[in-house]
Design a protein around this motif. Sequence first.
Motif, short mmCIF file in Angstrom:
data_model
loop_
_atom_site.label_atom_id
_atom_site.label_comp_id
_atom_site.label_asym_id
_atom_site.label_seq_id
_atom_site.Cartn_x
_atom_site.Cartn_y
_atom_site.Cartn_z
N LYS A 1 -16.56 9.63 3.65
CA LYS A 1 -16.36 8.44 2.83
C LYS A 1 -14.87 8.35 2.52
CE LYS A 1 -17.40 6.44 -1.67
NZ LYS A 1 -16.10 6.52 -2.34
N VAL A 2 -14.22 7.29 3.00
CA VAL A 2 -12.81 7.10 2.67
C VAL A 2 -12.75 6.61 1.23
CG1 VAL A 2 -10.68 5.87 3.22
CG2 VAL A 2 -12.20 6.61 5.07
N ALA A 3 -12.35 7.52 0.36
CA ALA A 3 -12.34 7.25 -1.07
C ALA A 3 -11.01 6.67 -1.54
CB ALA A 3 -12.64 8.53 -1.84
N GLU A 4 -9.93 7.02 -0.85
CA GLU A 4 -8.60 6.59 -1.27
C GLU A 4 -7.75 6.32 -0.04
OE1 GLU A 4 -7.54 6.22 -4.37
OE2 GLU A 4 -9.09 7.27 -5.51
N SER A 5 -6.85 5.37 -0.17
CA SER A 5 -5.81 5.17 0.84
C SER A 5 -4.57 4.65 0.12
CB SER A 5 -6.24 4.21 1.96
OG SER A 5 -6.46 2.92 1.45
N ARG A 6 -3.43 5.08 0.62
CA ARG A 6 -2.17 4.71 -0.04
C ARG A 6 -1.04 4.78 0.98
NH1 ARG A 6 -1.01 8.18 -5.24
NH2 ARG A 6 -3.04 7.26 -5.69
N ILE A 7 -0.05 3.94 0.77
CA ILE A 7 1.18 3.98 1.56
C ILE A 7 2.31 4.37 0.62
CG2 ILE A 7 2.80 2.66 2.96
CD1 ILE A 7 0.48 0.72 3.59
N VAL A 8 3.07 5.39 1.02
CA VAL A 8 4.23 5.81 0.23
C VAL A 8 5.44 5.90 1.15
CG1 VAL A 8 2.88 7.09 -1.48
CG2 VAL A 8 3.78 8.28 0.52
N SER A 9 6.62 5.78 0.56
CA SER A 9 7.86 5.99 1.31
C SER A 9 7.97 7.46 1.69
CB SER A 9 9.07 5.60 0.46
OG SER A 9 9.11 4.23 0.27
N ASP A 10 8.79 7.74 2.67
CA ASP A 10 9.02 9.12 3.09
C ASP A 10 9.91 9.79 2.05
OD1 ASP A 10 9.28 11.48 4.40
OD2 ASP A 10 9.77 10.61 6.33
N ASP A 11 9.30 10.09 0.94
CA ASP A 11 9.98 10.67 -0.21
C ASP A 11 9.13 11.83 -0.72
OD1 ASP A 11 11.84 10.46 -2.71
OD2 ASP A 11 9.80 10.34 -3.53
N LYS A 12 9.75 13.00 -0.82
CA LYS A 12 9.00 14.21 -1.18
C LYS A 12 8.21 14.04 -2.47
CE LYS A 12 9.56 19.18 -1.78
NZ LYS A 12 10.48 20.32 -1.74
N ASP A 13 8.82 13.48 -3.51
CA ASP A 13 8.12 13.32 -4.79
C ASP A 13 6.92 12.38 -4.68
OD1 ASP A 13 9.86 15.08 -6.07
OD2 ASP A 13 11.20 13.48 -6.74
N ALA A 14 7.07 11.28 -3.94
CA ALA A 14 5.98 10.32 -3.78
C ALA A 14 4.82 10.95 -3.01
CB ALA A 14 6.47 9.07 -3.06
#
Length: 112
Positions: free
Chosen positions: A48-61
């Motif tokens: 079950k795909v519960a989450e999806s997100r796009i983040v920048s190539d940033d270690k903290d993100a």
Amino acid sequence: MASTSLSVGILIVSTTAAKDPKTDSSTQLLRDFFKAENDNSGTKYTWKVAESRIVSDDKDAIQSAVREWADVEKLHLIVTTGGTGFAVTDSTPEACFDYTGVLKAMLREYRQ
């Protein structure tokens, strides 16, 4: 046969897609993959795909998303993907390195 649902998080690490989500084709591709696995699987597990997100190539993100999904949401699997290959600015391997202990814990739990 009743199946056990395993939760998945799809984390797209892409500076380009973070600025313009329309450029991301990986999320739908991975959603389709897990759906096909469910449709074609004769096992006792379903995804079950519960989450999806796009983040920048940033270690903290990257670490923020992984921590939230692993520690708070307790997802069973986190898939990271993005970009077109390794570059000087890639942060994903270093950002996820802290979670190698999670893999060890998962394997230990599975073997019990």
